[in-house]
Design an enzyme around this catalytic site. Structure first.
Site, PDB file in Angstrom:
ATOM      1  N   ILE A   1     -44.410  22.263  53.066  1.00 45.57           N
ATOM      2  CA  ILE A   1     -43.134  22.821  52.649  1.00 45.57           C
ATOM      3  C   ILE A   1     -43.119  22.871  51.127  1.00 45.57           C
ATOM      4  CG2 ILE A   1     -40.629  22.523  52.665  1.00 45.57           C
ATOM      5  CD1 ILE A   1     -40.961  21.071  55.370  1.00 45.57           C
TER       6      ILE A   1
ATOM      7  N   VAL B   1     -44.501  17.633  52.622  1.00 44.18           N
ATOM      8  CA  VAL B   1     -43.437  18.192  51.794  1.00 44.18           C
ATOM      9  C   VAL B   1     -43.778  17.902  50.342  1.00 44.18           C
ATOM     10  CG1 VAL B   1     -40.956  18.235  51.374  1.00 44.18           C
ATOM     11  CG2 VAL B   1     -41.816  17.694  53.661  1.00 44.18           C
ATOM     12  N   GLU B   2     -43.838  18.971  49.532  1.00 45.76           N
ATOM     13  CA  GLU B   2     -44.212  18.793  48.134  1.00 45.76           C
ATOM     14  C   GLU B   2     -42.999  18.865  47.223  1.00 45.76           C
ATOM     15  OE1 GLU B   2     -47.030  21.942  47.317  1.00 45.76           O
ATOM     16  OE2 GLU B   2     -45.436  23.363  46.867  1.00 45.76           O
ATOM     17  N   GLY B   3     -43.164  18.326  46.023  1.00 50.37           N
ATOM     18  CA  GLY B   3     -42.109  18.398  45.019  1.00 50.37           C
ATOM     19  C   GLY B   3     -41.089  17.285  45.093  1.00 50.37           C
TER      20      GLY B   3
END
Length: 120
Positions: free
Chosen positions: A17, A52-54
């Protein structure tokens, strides 16, 4: 390639994501929460690991964990480091390793979330 039909055409075992959706989790009026929940549910239902990145805040990490994400990446875990410094992240003196009840560290700066083990 982001077409949903590609999820069935190729043997994917992981979906990631993008941080652009995660950055909307803390704000008001954005659809980030709904998008993250929907993609996490879709990936999980297809037997895929959801990364999930960030992730930059504890609130984002908590939301991702309760929304079904399996792994997370972002500055909350670690800022980018040169390859020759990666081993220091795993040393006993590292803040990650010395934290109370440290969680297993997943590959490439991501963190496996509690209660999830979808590695193939």
């Amino acid at each position: 390639y982001s077409s949903l039909s590609q999820l069935r055409s190729f043997p994917f075992d992981k979906v990631k994501i993008d941080r652009s959706f995660v950055s909307q989790i803390d704000g008001k009026g954005g659809s980030g929460r709904e998008v993250v929940r929907a993609i996490a549910a879709l990936g999980s239902n297809l037997g895929m690991t959801v990364t999930v990145e960030g992730i930059e805040t504890d609130a984002q990490a908590d939301f991702v964990e309760t929304s079904g994400g399996h792994q997370m990446q972002g500055y909350l875990i670690s800022h980018p480091v040169p390859s020759d410094m990666v081993s220091a992240l795993f040393s006993p003196q590292s803040p990650i390793a010395s934290a109370p009840n440290p969680e297993p560290v997943a590959p490439a700066g991501s963190r496996r979330l509690r209660g999830h083990d979808h590695e193939k």
